[in-house]
Design a protein around this motif. Structure first.
Motif, PDB file in Angstrom:
ATOM      1  N   MET A 220      -3.785  -7.213   2.357  1.00  0.00           N
ATOM      2  CA  MET A 220      -2.959  -5.992   2.324  1.00  0.00           C
ATOM      3  C   MET A 220      -1.869  -6.159   3.385  1.00  0.00           C
ATOM      4  SD  MET A 220      -4.559  -4.073   0.029  1.00  0.00           S
ATOM      5  CE  MET A 220      -3.386  -2.781   0.220  1.00  0.00           C
TER       6      MET A 220
ATOM      7  N   ILE B 271      -2.000   0.467  -6.348  1.00  0.00           N
ATOM      8  CA  ILE B 271      -2.409  -0.665  -5.506  1.00  0.00           C
ATOM      9  C   ILE B 271      -3.148  -1.681  -6.382  1.00  0.00           C
ATOM     10  CG2 ILE B 271      -3.810  -1.369  -3.510  1.00  0.00           C
ATOM     11  CD1 ILE B 271      -3.385   1.480  -2.344  1.00  0.00           C
TER      12      ILE B 271
ATOM     13  N   SER C 255       0.804  -1.222   0.000  1.00  0.00           N
ATOM     14  CA  SER C 255       0.000   0.000   0.000  1.00  0.00           C
ATOM     15  C   SER C 255       0.843   1.281   0.000  1.00  0.00           C
ATOM     16  CB  SER C 255      -0.923   0.025   1.228  1.00  0.00           C
ATOM     17  OG  SER C 255      -0.159  -0.125   2.414  1.00  0.00           O
ATOM     18  N   GLN C 256       2.125   1.142   0.381  1.00  0.00           N
ATOM     19  CA  GLN C 256       3.015   2.309   0.420  1.00  0.00           C
ATOM     20  C   GLN C 256       4.421   1.874  -0.014  1.00  0.00           C
ATOM     21  OE1 GLN C 256       2.624   3.172   4.703  1.00  0.00           O
ATOM     22  NE2 GLN C 256       1.473   5.018   4.179  1.00  0.00           N
TER      23      GLN C 256
ATOM     24  N   PRO D 165      -1.597   0.161   5.371  1.00  0.00           N
ATOM     25  CA  PRO D 165      -2.721   0.566   4.506  1.00  0.00           C
ATOM     26  C   PRO D 165      -3.585   1.659   5.108  1.00  0.00           C
ATOM     27  CG  PRO D 165      -2.906  -1.770   5.189  1.00  0.00           C
ATOM     28  CD  PRO D 165      -1.569  -1.285   5.612  1.00  0.00           C
TER      29      PRO D 165
ATOM     30  N   ASN E   7       3.100   7.370  -0.384  1.00  0.00           N
ATOM     31  CA  ASN E   7       1.871   6.605  -0.533  1.00  0.00           C
ATOM     32  C   ASN E   7       1.732   6.127  -1.973  1.00  0.00           C
ATOM     33  OD1 ASN E   7       0.737   6.722   2.045  1.00  0.00           O
ATOM     34  ND2 ASN E   7      -0.064   8.789   1.684  1.00  0.00           N
TER      35      ASN E   7
ATOM     36  N   ASN F  57      -2.815   5.204   4.432  1.00  0.00           N
ATOM     37  CA  ASN F  57      -2.997   5.653   3.047  1.00  0.00           C
ATOM     38  C   ASN F  57      -4.459   5.438   2.678  1.00  0.00           C
ATOM     39  OD1 ASN F  57      -2.628   6.457   0.417  1.00  0.00           O
ATOM     40  ND2 ASN F  57      -1.662   4.540  -0.255  1.00  0.00           N
TER      41      ASN F  57
ATOM     42  N   LEU G 274      -6.495   3.729  -0.493  1.00  0.00           N
ATOM     43  CA  LEU G 274      -6.884   2.345  -0.206  1.00  0.00           C
ATOM     44  C   LEU G 274      -8.356   2.108  -0.548  1.00  0.00           C
ATOM     45  CD1 LEU G 274      -6.240  -0.435   1.284  1.00  0.00           C
ATOM     46  CD2 LEU G 274      -7.214   0.645   3.317  1.00  0.00           C
TER      47      LEU G 274
END
Ligand code: SAH
Ligand code: SF4
Length: 378
Positions: A161, A134, A107-108, A167, A128, A170, A174
């Motif tokens: 995730m 993603i 996610s990052q 997550p 991010n 962000n 997400l």
């Protein structure tokens, strides 16, 4: 600047279509082409009017991430390292099992939480990912696997995730990404089969419960605040009591009637019998009703900078037995993809060495088909 359509959930795509002067239902067709059929070229989208395709070519594109490397483990696990620009890379891991195919995604780039036992945390935070970045991990993996397995139906049945990043730090990116995963016109995954794993960003757990209550895993790792402060620095902001209250609030919306607590087993740090007993009283006595939960013990995957050691298998078993004997469902995570550094917390990768990548990928793919043949979804 043209827009990347992977950034949009169906509603976002409908708004985009309206802006082009098109009917909203066109968005459904477009969305299905992109996510269900894996089309990246508007020319392939044969049932869209030519005039629409021309407009799309001017204002939009479908862009996944470039693959830096691909590693296939002897157990069939596949790890991809994706380029997200600026010298950053993120990873996704596909884990085939008899009854499911799980994709673990990031996610990052990096992570700001800085857990002591996590190599992503040691890297620090870079940025991010966008929703489209993603989603791109799933888009790429699903359509790549379908092609190589020569299957028309879905290969990836579960998304977790649990790659790089936190997550719930962000959240705005997400959320649309989760909606694409769940949408029947997208990947059609059920809420039970999409898991967000968090180190405990309490306010965002409440937001997720309202907006998109998927399955939740909470990385606990310690039975008291002093130890958790040390292992998961975010605990100083959201201590255990607050975290457990948030878990109970989440359960009112969750697709499953339990929270999964993840617990990374660190030799001599959090793996003693007394820690297990403390955990039992924590989840049992809390607010008189306790938290409906299940524990997933993760053998620590060591990396040099951590200075930490993996608990011995007997220690993990003894710890699990204390929790199980108290009536708490407890599993010990199988380490998968160990030989390719695809196990939890090892998602670091050498981003600098990009020479000869495409040749290496091509060579690897020739050996890859064997573990694939062993995977069947039931
Ligand atoms: N940031 C989120 C999701 C990514 S980490 C979270 O912390 O939950 C996913 C899981 O991998 C977490 O449970 C984390 O504690 C675990 N993990 C991280 N580093 C690890 C390591 N070196 N060995 C084993 N598990 C690790
Ligand atoms: Fe971030 Fe999760 Fe790693 Fe902690 S365990 S540093 S929250 S990715």
């Amino acid at each position: 600047m043209t827009v990347n359509l992977l950034d949009y959930d169906l509603e976002g795509l409908a708004v985009f279509c309206e802006r082009l002067g098109e009917k909203r239902f066109r968005a459904v067709q477009l969305f299905r082409w992109i996510h269900q059929k894996g089309a990246a070229s508007f020319d392939d989208m044969s049932d869209l009017a030519k005039s629409l395709r021309e407009k799309l070519k001017v204002g939009a594109h479908v862009k996944a991430l470039d693959v830096i490397s691909e590693h296939i483990s002897s157990d069939g696990t596949i790890k991809w390292l994706f380029d997200v620009g600026g010298g950053d890379a993120v990873e996704a891991v596909f884990i085939p099992e008899v009854d499911r195919g799980t994709l673990c995604i990031s996610s990052q780039a990096g992570c700001a939480v800085g857990c002591r036992f996590c190599s992503t945390g040691h890297q620090g935070f870079s940025r991010n990912l966008r929703a489209g970045e993603i989603v791109a991990q799933l888009w790429f993996a699903e359509h790549f696997l379908r092609k190589h397995l020569q299957r028309n139906e879905r290969v990836i049945s579960n998304v977790v995730m649990m790659g790089m990043g936190e997550p719930l730090q962000n959240y705005s990116e997400l959320l649309p990404a989760l909606r694409v995963m769940l949408d029947d016109h997208g990947y059609g995954l059920s809420r039970r089969r999409v898991t967000v794993s968090t180190s405990g960003v309490v306010p965002m757990m409440d937001r997720l419960a309202q907006d998109c209550p998927v399955a939740l895993a909470v990385s606990l790792h310690a039975p008291d605040d002093a130890l958790r402060d040390n292992l998961v620095p975010l605990n100083k902001k959201y201590p255990i009591a607050e975290l457990l209250e948030a878990c109970n609030r989440y359960l009112a919306y969750a697709p499953r009637d339990f929270i999964t607590f993840e617990y990374c087993m660190l030799d001599g740090v959090n793996d003693q019998a007394e820690h297990a007993h403390q955990l039992v009283s924590l989840v049992r006595q809390y607010a008189s009703g306790g938290v409906w939960c299940k524990f997933n013990l993760i053998p620590f995957n060591p990396f040099p900078a951590s200075g930490l050691i993996r608990s011995a298998p007997e220690q993990v078993k003894a710890f699990a037995a204390i929790l199980s004997d108290a009536g708490i469902v407890t599993t010990i995570r199988k380490t998968r993809g160990d030989d390719i550094d695809a196990a939890c917390g090892q998602l670091a990768g050498d981003v600098k060495d990009r020479t000869g990548i495409s040749q290496r990928i091509a060579r690897q793919r020739t050996v890859m088909l064997k573990p694939f043949a062993a995977f069947k979804e039931t």
